[in-house]
Enzyme design. Structure first.
Site, PDB file in Angstrom:
ATOM      1  N   HIS A 132       0.834  -1.200   0.000  1.00  0.00           N
ATOM      2  CA  HIS A 132       0.000   0.000   0.000  1.00  0.00           C
ATOM      3  C   HIS A 132       0.870   1.252   0.000  1.00  0.00           C
ATOM      4  O   HIS A 132       2.060   1.206   0.323  1.00  0.00           O
ATOM      5  CB  HIS A 132      -0.931   0.024   1.224  1.00  0.00           C
ATOM      6  CG  HIS A 132      -0.207   0.165   2.528  1.00  0.00           C
ATOM      7  ND1 HIS A 132       0.483  -0.878   3.119  1.00  0.00           N
ATOM      8  CD2 HIS A 132      -0.059   1.227   3.358  1.00  0.00           C
ATOM      9  CE1 HIS A 132       1.019  -0.459   4.252  1.00  0.00           C
ATOM     10  NE2 HIS A 132       0.721   0.812   4.413  1.00  0.00           N
ATOM     11  N   ASP A 154       0.506   5.096   1.758  1.00  0.00           N
ATOM     12  CA  ASP A 154      -0.252   5.582   2.907  1.00  0.00           C
ATOM     13  C   ASP A 154      -1.390   6.526   2.513  1.00  0.00           C
ATOM     14  O   ASP A 154      -1.192   7.515   1.797  1.00  0.00           O
ATOM     15  CB  ASP A 154       0.675   6.305   3.890  1.00  0.00           C
ATOM     16  CG  ASP A 154       1.552   5.343   4.675  1.00  0.00           C
ATOM     17  OD1 ASP A 154       1.173   4.166   4.821  1.00  0.00           O
ATOM     18  OD2 ASP A 154       2.624   5.777   5.155  1.00  0.00           O
ATOM     19  N   HIS A 174       4.692   0.182   0.183  1.00  0.00           N
ATOM     20  CA  HIS A 174       5.437  -0.610   1.164  1.00  0.00           C
ATOM     21  C   HIS A 174       4.580  -1.731   1.733  1.00  0.00           C
ATOM     22  O   HIS A 174       3.353  -1.745   1.599  1.00  0.00           O
ATOM     23  CB  HIS A 174       6.003   0.268   2.279  1.00  0.00           C
ATOM     24  CG  HIS A 174       4.992   1.111   3.004  1.00  0.00           C
ATOM     25  ND1 HIS A 174       4.485   2.269   2.482  1.00  0.00           N
ATOM     26  CD2 HIS A 174       4.392   0.953   4.212  1.00  0.00           C
ATOM     27  CE1 HIS A 174       3.620   2.804   3.328  1.00  0.00           C
ATOM     28  NE2 HIS A 174       3.531   2.008   4.384  1.00  0.00           N
ATOM     29  N   ARG A 186       4.124   6.041  13.583  1.00  0.00           N
ATOM     30  CA  ARG A 186       4.269   6.737  12.314  1.00  0.00           C
ATOM     31  C   ARG A 186       3.662   8.125  12.391  1.00  0.00           C
ATOM     32  O   ARG A 186       2.624   8.329  13.025  1.00  0.00           O
ATOM     33  CB  ARG A 186       3.546   5.943  11.214  1.00  0.00           C
ATOM     34  CG  ARG A 186       3.838   6.444   9.792  1.00  0.00           C
ATOM     35  CD  ARG A 186       2.782   5.940   8.825  1.00  0.00           C
ATOM     36  NE  ARG A 186       1.514   6.668   8.986  1.00  0.00           N
ATOM     37  CZ  ARG A 186       0.367   6.314   8.420  1.00  0.00           C
ATOM     38  NH1 ARG A 186       0.298   5.235   7.686  1.00  0.00           N
ATOM     39  NH2 ARG A 186      -0.724   7.037   8.610  1.00  0.00           N
TER      40      ARG A 186
END
Length: 295
Positions: free
Chosen positions: A107, A109, A264, A279
């Site tokens: 995906h 983000d 990622h 994150r």
């Protein structure tokens, strides 16, 4: 545009160790909490050129310092449009394996919003003894290594990105339809958005694939069969080994990546061992395709 021509100016200011000829670099001997202005600018430049950077030895970095570092790079968003990360700062998205905090699908983000984040900064908080590596794919290199005819075709296409596939049930059942404040709007529904299949990077001007299995539902204006077949071709090509770098996490590691040019995947291979990652993301712009930029 060759990123190799850009690299000398970056490497003279940062202790970079490239991980391959085209993508990814490690940085040693740098304290993210004590950067001068030139180093911050060099990091931004390096992110555009290398797309993902791994900074070792940041054991002293906590949530507050991670957020402050992010603010020097750009405008920090809230942690996530809908997810409640509990007892952390609003800017932090906590991925905890004991609370279903997994990212084991390729995906990019938050592409299900109008302006997906430009940059993500991920800090290792708790690591399993082994496993839990993360992989990044270079969407620009993947695009450039497609056949010319396919590149010409997908330059014109648009795809739908739908967050409800991943977060719809969570928003409805766990948040009772009241998500977080994201860019001035409280998320009460995950309305699908359209983005170009090929994105032109706003800083480098390079083209890259901007579809991902996590959030892209279909390509607009074609049959379901054609959409599925084309997306499967693009996903398989994007994640070829020569387009991917894999990071084995160590205590004190921080990863920064350009969310406009990468996808990622976090390996879920550590059983019931504990893994926690924090994150933050930086505000991005509206993705633009080749036709829009040319116009």
């Amino acid at each position: 545009m060759s990123i190799l021509s850009e690299r000398p100016s970056v490497s003279t200011q940062l202790p970079l160790a490239p991980l391959g000829p085209n993508f990814g670099a490690e940085i040693h001997g740098l304290d993210l909490a004590r950067l001068d202005d030139d180093q911050v600018l060099a990091l931004r430049e390096a992110l555009v050129a290398y797309k993902v950077l791994f900074v070792r030895g940041q054991q002293g970095l906590d949530d507050a310092a991670q957020i402050e570092f992010g603010r020097r790079l750009g405008e920090v968003t809230v942690g996530h449009p809908v997810h409640d990360s509990g007892d952390v700062a609003p800017e932090v998205y906590a991925l905890d394996s004991q609370d279903n905090g997994f990212a084991d699908v390729w995906h990019t983000d938050v592409t299900f919003v109008r302006r997906p984040p430009a940059i993500s900064v991920l800090r290792a908080v708790v690591l399993p003894p082994t496993g839990g590596d993360t992989n990044w794919a270079d969407s620009q290199l993947a695009y450039e290594s497609l056949s010319p005819g396919l590149r010409t075709h997908i330059d014109t296409l648009t795809a739908v990105h739908d967050g409800s596939r991943e977060f719809g049930y969570y928003l409805a059942q766990h948040r009772q339809g009241q998500g977080n404040l994201w860019e001035g709007e409280v998320f009460t529904a995950l309305t699908p958005v359209e983005h170009p299949v090929v994105r032109v990077h706003p800083e480098s001007g390079r083209k890259g694939l901007f579809v991902n299995p996590g959030f892209t539902s279909h390509i607009v204006g074609v049959s379901e069969h054609e959409s599925r077949g084309l997306l499967d071709i693009l996903y398989a090509h994007l994640t070829k080994p020569e387009h991917v770098v894999r990071h084995r996490w160590q205590a004190g590691d921080v990863a920064l990546w350009d969310n406009r040019s990468t996808a990622h995947y976090a390996n879920r291979d550590y059983g019931d061992q504990h893994r926690v990652m924090h994150r933050i993301t930086l505000r991005g712009d509206t993705p633009r395709g080749p036709a829009t930029v040319a116009g």
